[in-house]
Design an enzyme around this catalytic site. Structure first.
Site, mmCIF file in Angstrom:
data_model
loop_
_atom_site.group_PDB
_atom_site.id
_atom_site.type_symbol
_atom_site.label_atom_id
_atom_site.label_comp_id
_atom_site.label_asym_id
_atom_site.label_seq_id
_atom_site.Cartn_x
_atom_site.Cartn_y
_atom_site.Cartn_z
ATOM 1 N N ASN A 10 0.845 -1.192 0.000
ATOM 2 C CA ASN A 10 0.000 0.000 0.000
ATOM 3 C C ASN A 10 0.879 1.240 0.000
ATOM 4 O OD1 ASN A 10 -2.472 1.532 0.313
ATOM 5 N ND2 ASN A 10 -1.907 1.851 2.462
ATOM 6 N N HIS A 53 0.734 5.255 1.351
ATOM 7 C CA HIS A 53 -0.023 6.109 2.270
ATOM 8 C C HIS A 53 0.604 7.502 2.250
ATOM 9 C CE1 HIS A 53 -2.502 7.183 5.681
ATOM 10 N NE2 HIS A 53 -1.434 7.769 6.188
ATOM 11 N N SER A 79 4.635 6.992 2.281
ATOM 12 C CA SER A 79 5.247 5.729 2.701
ATOM 13 C C SER A 79 4.656 4.585 1.888
ATOM 14 C CB SER A 79 4.938 5.448 4.177
ATOM 15 O OG SER A 79 5.297 6.531 5.002
ATOM 16 N N ASP A 118 -2.619 0.839 8.053
ATOM 17 C CA ASP A 118 -1.499 1.780 7.854
ATOM 18 C C ASP A 118 -0.342 1.481 8.815
ATOM 19 O OD1 ASP A 118 -2.922 3.104 5.855
ATOM 20 O OD2 ASP A 118 -3.809 4.522 7.260
HETATM 21 C C1 GRF Z 1 -2.890 8.763 -2.661
HETATM 22 O O1 GRF Z 1 -2.558 9.931 -1.933
HETATM 23 C C2 GRF Z 1 -2.480 7.544 -1.885
HETATM 24 O O2 GRF Z 1 -1.333 7.709 -1.122
HETATM 25 C C3 GRF Z 1 -3.672 7.329 -0.982
HETATM 26 O O3 GRF Z 1 -4.780 7.658 -1.773
HETATM 27 C C4 GRF Z 1 -4.395 8.583 -2.771
HETATM 28 C C5 GRF Z 1 -4.779 7.980 -4.094
HETATM 29 O O4 GRF Z 1 -4.603 8.881 -5.153
HETATM 30 N N1 GRF Z 1 -3.688 5.988 -0.464
HETATM 31 P P1 GRF Z 1 -4.733 8.336 -6.652
HETATM 32 O O5 GRF Z 1 -6.094 7.695 -6.776
HETATM 33 O O6 GRF Z 1 -3.624 7.365 -6.892
HETATM 34 O O7 GRF Z 1 -4.623 9.564 -7.500
#
Ligand code: GRF
Length: 219
Positions: free
Chosen positions: A108, A110, A137, A146
């Site tokens: 994932n 984050h 991260s 997370d």
């Molecule tokens: C990103 O900021 C990611 O870190 C978080 O959700 C957002 C997704 O953005 N988990 P996108 O859909 O990839 O533009």
């Protein structure tokens, strides 16, 4: 060998776009074999379709509970074999059973320097806390939301006058560099989860690998 990635999204899919671009240009030796969204309207579905990647929607609202939703999600994953499940803005919390089944093959991204600011609204919270640095991260997913073992982080200095939107934009650009880089390590067989620890190039990571965002000054 080209790694086969299943990417799970919920929204605009800009990280998916960065991953597709890295695959297309050969900087990431991987292939996105399917994109699954829990939201029918997710913009990332169009990005995937434009790149010729098969898409599926598993709408969580159509299921009585999390387990039924995950059964359907698993059925989609089983339809196409993959090496790694990549959460890219996927906004559903996965059950401990699902996560355990895919342990070491589920990552994932984050938008914070974990363990700071897990959960939502990270940019607002970082500004409110007055931190000098924010960032993103990438971690292996475990049952702790997370909270799974960290692989790498990219640091983005907070600038005077930053708003949640300006900071979010710089963090997002940094995410687009970080995620394909880490996925490349996995694709090259350099990255693994062993117990609660991360192995990179056969060495235990004592701390996540750190990157600085391009064009940012840390002084
Ligand atoms: C990103 O900021 C990611 O870190 C978080 O959700 C957002 C997704 O953005 N988990 P996108 O859909 O990839 O533009």
């Amino acid at each position: 060998m080209t790694a086969r990635l299943s990417v799970l999204i919920s929204g605009r899919g800009s990280n998916l776009g960065a991953i597709l671009h890295a695959c297309a240009t050969g900087t990431l030796p991987a292939q996105v074999v399917q994109v699954i969204s829990n939201r029918p309207q997710a913009g990332g579905l169009d990005l995937a379709a434009a790149a010729g990647v098969p898409t599926a929607v598993v709408d969580h609202r159509q299921f009585a509970d999390r387990r039924d939703f995950e059964r359907a999600l698993q059925a989609q994953l089983d339809a196409v074999s993959c090496d790694l499940i990549v959460l890219a803005g996927f906004m559903r919390v996965l059950t401990a059973d699902f996560v355990a089944r895919h342990r070491g093959r589920l990552v994932n991204i984050h938008p914070s320097l974990l363990p700071d600011f897990p959960g939502l609204h990270t940019h607002e919270r970082a500004l409110a806390a007055g931190v000098a640095e924010h960032g993103a991260s990438v971690h292996f997913v475990t049952a702790a939301v997370d909270g799974g073992p960290l692989i790498a982080q990219i640091r983005v200095p907070v600038q005077a006058g930053d708003t949640p939107d300006t900071l979010a934009a710089r963090v997002l650009a940094a995410e687009h560099r970080l995620y394909p880089t880490v996925l490349g390590w996995y694709a090259q067989g350099r990255l693994a989860l062993a117990g609660e620890r991360v192995l990179l190039d056969g060495l235990w990571l004592a701390a996540p690998v750190q990157f600085a965002a391009a064009g940012e000054r840390n002084d």
